[in-house]
Design a protein around this motif. Structure first.
Motif, PDB file in Angstrom:
ATOM      1  N   ILE B  61       0.841  -1.200   0.000  1.00 51.05           N
ATOM      2  CA  ILE B  61       0.000   0.000   0.000  1.00 51.05           C
ATOM      3  C   ILE B  61       0.877   1.251   0.000  1.00 51.05           C
ATOM      4  N   GLU B  62       1.894   1.239   0.835  1.00 53.66           N
ATOM      5  CA  GLU B  62       2.846   2.354   0.841  1.00 53.66           C
ATOM      6  C   GLU B  62       3.530   2.455  -0.517  1.00 53.66           C
ATOM      7  N   TYR B  63       3.908   1.309  -1.060  1.00 53.11           N
ATOM      8  CA  TYR B  63       4.598   1.296  -2.352  1.00 53.11           C
ATOM      9  C   TYR B  63       3.735   1.929  -3.445  1.00 53.11           C
ATOM     10  N   ILE B  64       2.490   1.505  -3.512  1.00 54.43           N
ATOM     11  CA  ILE B  64       1.587   1.992  -4.557  1.00 54.43           C
ATOM     12  C   ILE B  64       1.363   3.495  -4.415  1.00 54.43           C
ATOM     13  N   ASN B  65       1.096   3.917  -3.194  1.00 59.26           N
ATOM     14  CA  ASN B  65       0.835   5.337  -2.972  1.00 59.26           C
ATOM     15  C   ASN B  65       2.029   6.193  -3.379  1.00 59.26           C
ATOM     16  N   ARG B  66       3.222   5.748  -2.999  1.00 57.98           N
ATOM     17  CA  ARG B  66       4.420   6.519  -3.335  1.00 57.98           C
ATOM     18  C   ARG B  66       4.711   6.460  -4.823  1.00 57.98           C
ATOM     19  N   PHE B  67       4.491   5.311  -5.405  1.00 60.12           N
ATOM     20  CA  PHE B  67       4.711   5.132  -6.840  1.00 60.12           C
ATOM     21  C   PHE B  67       3.833   6.112  -7.631  1.00 60.12           C
ATOM     22  N   LEU B  68       2.574   6.217  -7.247  1.00 56.96           N
ATOM     23  CA  LEU B  68       1.655   7.113  -7.952  1.00 56.96           C
ATOM     24  C   LEU B  68       2.019   8.580  -7.710  1.00 56.96           C
ATOM     25  N   GLY B  69       2.438   8.885  -6.482  1.00 59.42           N
ATOM     26  CA  GLY B  69       2.900  10.248  -6.184  1.00 59.42           C
ATOM     27  C   GLY B  69       4.123  10.602  -7.021  1.00 59.42           C
ATOM     28  N   ASP B  70       5.035   9.634  -7.149  1.00 54.45           N
ATOM     29  CA  ASP B  70       6.231   9.849  -7.964  1.00 54.45           C
ATOM     30  C   ASP B  70       5.861  10.181  -9.407  1.00 54.45           C
ATOM     31  N   TRP B  71       4.901   9.445  -9.968  1.00 59.82           N
ATOM     32  CA  TRP B  71       4.522   9.692 -11.361  1.00 59.82           C
ATOM     33  C   TRP B  71       3.766  11.000 -11.519  1.00 59.82           C
ATOM     34  N   MET B 111      -5.007   9.407  -8.923  1.00 61.09           N
ATOM     35  CA  MET B 111      -4.756   8.017  -8.538  1.00 61.09           C
ATOM     36  C   MET B 111      -4.048   7.953  -7.180  1.00 61.09           C
ATOM     37  N   HIS B 112      -3.100   8.873  -6.997  1.00 57.28           N
ATOM     38  CA  HIS B 112      -2.335   8.977  -5.744  1.00 57.28           C
ATOM     39  C   HIS B 112      -3.285   9.288  -4.582  1.00 57.28           C
ATOM     40  N   LEU B 113      -4.155  10.259  -4.798  1.00 61.49           N
ATOM     41  CA  LEU B 113      -5.138  10.614  -3.772  1.00 61.49           C
ATOM     42  C   LEU B 113      -6.093   9.444  -3.519  1.00 61.49           C
ATOM     43  N   ASN B 136       1.240  18.606   7.959  1.00 58.97           N
ATOM     44  CA  ASN B 136       1.562  19.706   7.043  1.00 58.97           C
ATOM     45  C   ASN B 136       1.800  19.260   5.609  1.00 58.97           C
ATOM     46  N   TYR B 137       2.502  18.147   5.433  1.00 62.15           N
ATOM     47  CA  TYR B 137       2.805  17.757   4.057  1.00 62.15           C
ATOM     48  C   TYR B 137       1.537  17.324   3.320  1.00 62.15           C
ATOM     49  N   ILE B 138       0.586  16.783   4.055  1.00 63.58           N
ATOM     50  CA  ILE B 138      -0.676  16.397   3.425  1.00 63.58           C
ATOM     51  C   ILE B 138      -1.522  17.641   3.132  1.00 63.58           C
ATOM     52  N   LEU B 184       7.747  20.674  -2.493  1.00 60.97           N
ATOM     53  CA  LEU B 184       7.688  20.905  -1.055  1.00 60.97           C
ATOM     54  C   LEU B 184       7.013  19.721  -0.344  1.00 60.97           C
ATOM     55  N   HIS B 185       5.895  19.276  -0.898  1.00 60.55           N
ATOM     56  CA  HIS B 185       5.147  18.121  -0.377  1.00 60.55           C
ATOM     57  C   HIS B 185       6.069  16.897  -0.286  1.00 60.55           C
ATOM     58  N   PHE B 186       6.821  16.672  -1.326  1.00 63.32           N
ATOM     59  CA  PHE B 186       7.743  15.531  -1.393  1.00 63.32           C
ATOM     60  C   PHE B 186       8.837  15.688  -0.339  1.00 63.32           C
ATOM     61  N   TYR B 187       9.435  16.876  -0.287  1.00 59.19           N
ATOM     62  CA  TYR B 187      10.530  17.098   0.660  1.00 59.19           C
ATOM     63  C   TYR B 187      10.055  16.939   2.103  1.00 59.19           C
ATOM     64  N   MET B 189       7.545  15.248   3.168  1.00 55.76           N
ATOM     65  CA  MET B 189       7.074  13.907   3.487  1.00 55.76           C
ATOM     66  C   MET B 189       8.206  12.973   3.878  1.00 55.76           C
ATOM     67  N   ARG B 190       9.390  13.193   3.287  1.00 52.99           N
ATOM     68  CA  ARG B 190      10.520  12.329   3.609  1.00 52.99           C
ATOM     69  C   ARG B 190      11.176  12.771   4.912  1.00 52.99           C
ATOM     70  N   LYS B 191      11.575  11.781   5.704  1.00 52.15           N
ATOM     71  CA  LYS B 191      12.229  12.080   6.979  1.00 52.15           C
ATOM     72  C   LYS B 191      13.694  12.437   6.748  1.00 52.15           C
TER      73      LYS B 191
HETATM   74  C1  HEM Z   1      -0.422  17.612  -6.983  1.00 47.99           C
HETATM   75  C2  HEM Z   1      -0.656  16.739  -6.099  1.00 47.99           C
HETATM   76  C3  HEM Z   1       0.335  15.788  -5.482  1.00 47.99           C
HETATM   77  C4  HEM Z   1       1.582  15.393  -5.890  1.00 47.99           C
HETATM   78  C5  HEM Z   1       2.334  15.818  -7.134  1.00 47.99           C
HETATM   79  C6  HEM Z   1       2.081  14.465  -4.913  1.00 47.99           C
HETATM   80  C7  HEM Z   1       3.312  13.842  -4.956  1.00 47.99           C
HETATM   81  C8  HEM Z   1       3.824  13.034  -3.976  1.00 47.99           C
HETATM   82  C9  HEM Z   1       5.144  12.497  -3.966  1.00 47.99           C
HETATM   83  C10 HEM Z   1       6.189  12.702  -5.050  1.00 47.99           C
HETATM   84  C11 HEM Z   1       5.281  11.766  -2.839  1.00 47.99           C
HETATM   85  C12 HEM Z   1       6.513  11.022  -2.381  1.00 47.99           C
HETATM   86  C13 HEM Z   1       6.609   9.658  -2.965  1.00 47.99           C
HETATM   87  C14 HEM Z   1       7.883   8.965  -2.606  1.00 47.99           C
HETATM   88  O1  HEM Z   1       8.292   9.012  -1.453  1.00 47.99           O
HETATM   89  O2  HEM Z   1       8.481   8.376  -3.506  1.00 47.99           O
HETATM   90  C15 HEM Z   1       4.042  11.832  -2.120  1.00 47.99           C
HETATM   91  C16 HEM Z   1       3.791  11.210  -0.910  1.00 47.99           C
HETATM   92  C17 HEM Z   1       2.580  11.255  -0.281  1.00 47.99           C
HETATM   93  N1  HEM Z   1       1.476  11.972  -0.664  1.00 47.99           N
HETATM   94 FE1  HEM Z   1       1.310  13.135  -2.294  1.00 47.99          FE
HETATM   95  N2  HEM Z   1       1.134  14.305  -3.933  1.00 47.99           N
HETATM   96  C18 HEM Z   1       0.063  15.098  -4.251  1.00 47.99           C
HETATM   97  C19 HEM Z   1      -1.110  15.223  -3.545  1.00 47.99           C
HETATM   98  C20 HEM Z   1      -1.415  14.493  -2.421  1.00 47.99           C
HETATM   99  C21 HEM Z   1      -2.680  14.518  -1.758  1.00 47.99           C
HETATM  100  C22 HEM Z   1      -3.892  15.297  -2.203  1.00 47.99           C
HETATM  101  C23 HEM Z   1      -2.568  13.669  -0.688  1.00 47.99           C
HETATM  102  C24 HEM Z   1      -3.586  13.305   0.351  1.00 47.99           C
HETATM  103  C25 HEM Z   1      -4.588  13.970   0.731  1.00 47.99           C
HETATM  104  C26 HEM Z   1      -1.252  13.133  -0.688  1.00 47.99           C
HETATM  105  C27 HEM Z   1      -0.769  12.249   0.229  1.00 47.99           C
HETATM  106  C28 HEM Z   1       0.473  11.714   0.232  1.00 47.99           C
HETATM  107  C29 HEM Z   1       0.943  10.802   1.231  1.00 47.99           C
HETATM  108  C30 HEM Z   1       0.140  10.263   2.406  1.00 47.99           C
HETATM  109  C31 HEM Z   1       2.269  10.512   0.911  1.00 47.99           C
HETATM  110  C32 HEM Z   1       3.228   9.672   1.705  1.00 47.99           C
HETATM  111  C33 HEM Z   1       2.965   8.236   1.740  1.00 47.99           C
HETATM  112  C34 HEM Z   1       3.899   7.548   2.693  1.00 47.99           C
HETATM  113  O3  HEM Z   1       4.188   8.031   3.786  1.00 47.99           O
HETATM  114  O4  HEM Z   1       4.350   6.497   2.335  1.00 47.99           O
HETATM  115  N3  HEM Z   1      -0.570  13.661  -1.748  1.00 47.99           N
HETATM  116  N4  HEM Z   1       3.160  12.622  -2.840  1.00 47.99           N
END
Ligand code: HEM
Lengths: 323, 238
Positions: B61-71, B111-113, B136-138, B184-187, B189-191
């Motif tokens: 689940i963590e993998y998928i969420n991060r994978f989609l965020g990365d893309w 998809m990430h959301l 904050n990152y969320i 900023l969100h990415f930075y 989120m990472r510890k």
């Molecule tokens: C433009 C919108 C967004 C972009 C481009 C984005 C991008 C990313 C990226 C690049 C990561 C890091 C992935 C990694 O560590 O490889 C991440 C992590 C995360 N994002 Fe987003 N994100 C967006 C919106 C959101 C939204 C709307 C939410 C939730 C309400 C969210 C929740 C999370 C969470 C929970 C993680 C961390 C997951 C974990 O701890 O494993 N993101 N996001």
């Protein structure tokens, strides 16, 4: 060179490790090959330390403790996830980096420095140092601050036993731990992800608590490098990052020592870092956790379910402030 | 050697790629490629049943969420790269892909959301709300998602017409803010201080710096045209 912990009262290793051996056949075969080579040279016994290449080696003479899986009543996490999903930033920040990049980590010989307010300070060879101690199995929950958890059958010795052996002086109020600093071997240390070396600390009563152990193995086997070989702390009622890995130094001191994550971000990580579902963390809700292998999250327990054993130590403390 | 000169950017005559080829061949190919990451992760997840010993690791689940965020962030940076790359190479046809790439950034953000809501929290709206307001990152991620959604919603030809080119262009300048917020969100989120988010932020910085440079150049040129004397004096000083 090889240490053997054998006692008549031993639990058969099969009772402890049965599960582990089914899981990773390739590793198992590698271990078998190493054991075979050992037998050929007439030196077959269980070493405490992984040889180069991180093979799976069974520990002998591991006693059961009262912290068994039956007593805990929860399923063990498989060997695979425990050894392939690690936070050990010294080997990289990705979850699979430690398993990938720690394979050739050299854990033997290992020198352990014990200094500060103790009667018998010294620089010990870890293997010699551990000889007089009885290894035992402790099945504990492990709760990561990232809101996931596992159940791990550690093998180790109570930290309290070590402390009694080295003898505390009266001004020893805290113990500080330090991980090896070796960017050559630990590629994660080549970048300033944290202020290296990793540091952790406990109050003396926490260190003496019967739950606190120094672990040298898991699943009845030598500690895999990625899990903090050869010598790591395990404090099951605190978030995982408190259980510092690959320890080279323990210093007993009168004042609270600095700790790696607290130095990196004191707003997020306090000195105590007790598992506490009611203290809101700026990064993850701590109310729930995902047990590795589960889909649904489960509620997180106060002190990770070890309230009975540890709550007394924090009586009268404001855990909202001293998180 | 002649082949080498042929692949020099400027040597590609834009007119060589016919509009029909772009529309019926290149675009569908780009579209299909952009879906590959999702197809792969979805297929792997289904095939391995989200177990802890499958190809997505112990915590799929963590993998998928991060994978989609990365893309999501990769497509965002790709969309931001169109203008600079076009400016440097004169490949004007690239502009025809910008909307599609931007919409894929939004698609992967959706998809990430969704993976966060469905897989990670399983519709636990109280927890989700707490996360959005307290983590904050969320918070940054969610605000960013809303901004990106507003651009996606106004991305059609009809909307461009309705808003008028000037207002539309102004609104879509938000993409710069979105790019920064994603980094900023990415930075956040990472510890600790990790390399990956810094690399993404660096790329984003270069892409935005190109615009600043282009803007300054344009202004300087306009200034020179307005006041040739001063421009001449400046040149003499140097
Ligand atoms: C433009 C919108 C967004 C972009 C481009 C984005 C991008 C990313 C990226 C690049 C990561 C890091 C992935 C990694 O560590 O490889 C991440 C992590 C995360 N994002 Fe987003 N994100 C967006 C919106 C959101 C939204 C709307 C939410 C939730 C309400 C969210 C929740 C999370 C969470 C929970 C993680 C961390 C997951 C974990 O701890 O494993 N993101 N996001």
């Amino acid at each position: 060179m090889l240490v053997k912990f054998s006692k008549a009262s031993d639990v058969k290793p099969s009772e402890i490790t049965s599960k582990a051996f089914y899981l990773d056949r390739r590793r198992f075969l590698k271990t078998a090959a190493v054991a075979g080579a050992g037998a050929a040279f007439g030196t077959i016994a269980a070493p405490v330390f992984a040889a180069k290449g991180n093979p799976r080696v069974k520990l002998s003479g591991v006693r059961k403790s009262k912290w068994t899986q039956e007593a805990l009543g929860e399923e063990l996490t498989d060997y695979g996830p425990i050894t392939k999903y690690n936070n050990f930033y010294e080997f990289g920040a990705g979850k699979t980096d430690p398993a990938e990049y720690s394979q050739d980590f050299k854990t033997k010989p290992w020198s352990l420095t014990i200094d500060g307010a103790v009667e018998k300070p010294g620089v010990y060879d870890l293997e010699d140092f551990l000889k007089p101690h009885q290894l035992e199995e402790r099945v504990y929950r492990m709760r990561c601050v990232e809101a996931w958890s596992m159940v791990i059958p550690w093998v180790g010795i109570p930290l309290g036993d070590i402390i009694k052996r080295v003898g505390l002086k009266s001004d020893a109020k805290y113990v500080a731990f330090e991980t090896l600093l070796d960017p050559e071997q630990m590629r994660g240390q080549r970048r300033p992800v944290l202020k290296w070396p990793y540091k952790e600390g406990l109050r003396i009563d926490e260190a003496m608590n019967p739950l606190t152990i120094m672990a040298v193995g898991l699943y009845g086997e030598v500690m895999p490098n990625q899990n903090g070989a050869p010598f790591r702390l395990v404090v099951p009622w605190k978030y995982g990052f408190k259980s510092i890995k690959s320890i080279v130094r323990m210093t007993f001191r009168p004042d609270m020592p600095p700790t790696a994550w607290n130095v990196a971000s004191s707003r997020e990580y306090g000195f105590y870092s007790n598992v506490n579902p009611t203290v809101n963390h700026p990064r993850w809700s701590q109310a729930k956790e995902r047990r590795i292998g589960d889909f649904f999250k489960r509620p997180t327990l106060m002190f990770n379910g070890y309230k009975e054993e540890v709550a007394g130590m924090y009586a009268g403390m404001d855990l909202m402030k001293l998180y | 050697m002649t082949r080498e000169t042929a692949i020099l950017p400027q040597a590609i005559p834009t007119r060589a790629i016919k509009p029909q080829t772009i529309k019926y061949v290149v675009k569908p190919l780009v579209f299909a490629s952009a879906l590959m990451p999702l197809a792969w992760v979805a297929w792997t997840a289904v095939a391995s049943g989200l177990g802890p010993t499958g190809p997505l690791g112990a915590n799929p689940i963590e993998y998928i969420n991060r994978f989609l965020g990365d893309w999501a962030i990769r497509f965002l940076l790709l969309a931001l790269a169109v203008t600079p790359v076009r400016g440097i190479t004169s490949w004007t046809f690239l502009i025809r892909f910008r909307r599609m790439i931007g919409l894929f950034a939004f698609f992967y953000a959706c998809m990430h959301l969704s993976s966060y809501i469905v897989l990670d929290q399983f519709f636990d709206w109280t927890e989700i709300w707490k996360d959005i307001t307290k983590r904050n990152y969320i918070t940054v991620g969610m605000v960013n998602f809303v901004l990106l959604a507003s651009l996606a919603a106004t991305s059609t030809n009809g909307m461009i017409k309705r808003l008028g080119a000037k207002r539309w262009t102004k609104l879509h300048k938000l993409i710069y803010v979105i790019g920064i917020a994603a980094c900023l969100h990415f930075y956040m989120m990472r510890k600790g201080v990790q390399l990956e988010p810094i690399i993404y932020a660096g790329i984003c910085a270069v892409l935005l710096a190109y615009r600043v440079a282009a803007h300054l150049k344009k202004k300087a040129r306009a200034g020179r045209a307005e006041n040739p004397d001063r421009a001449g004096a400046g040149a003499a000083h140097r």
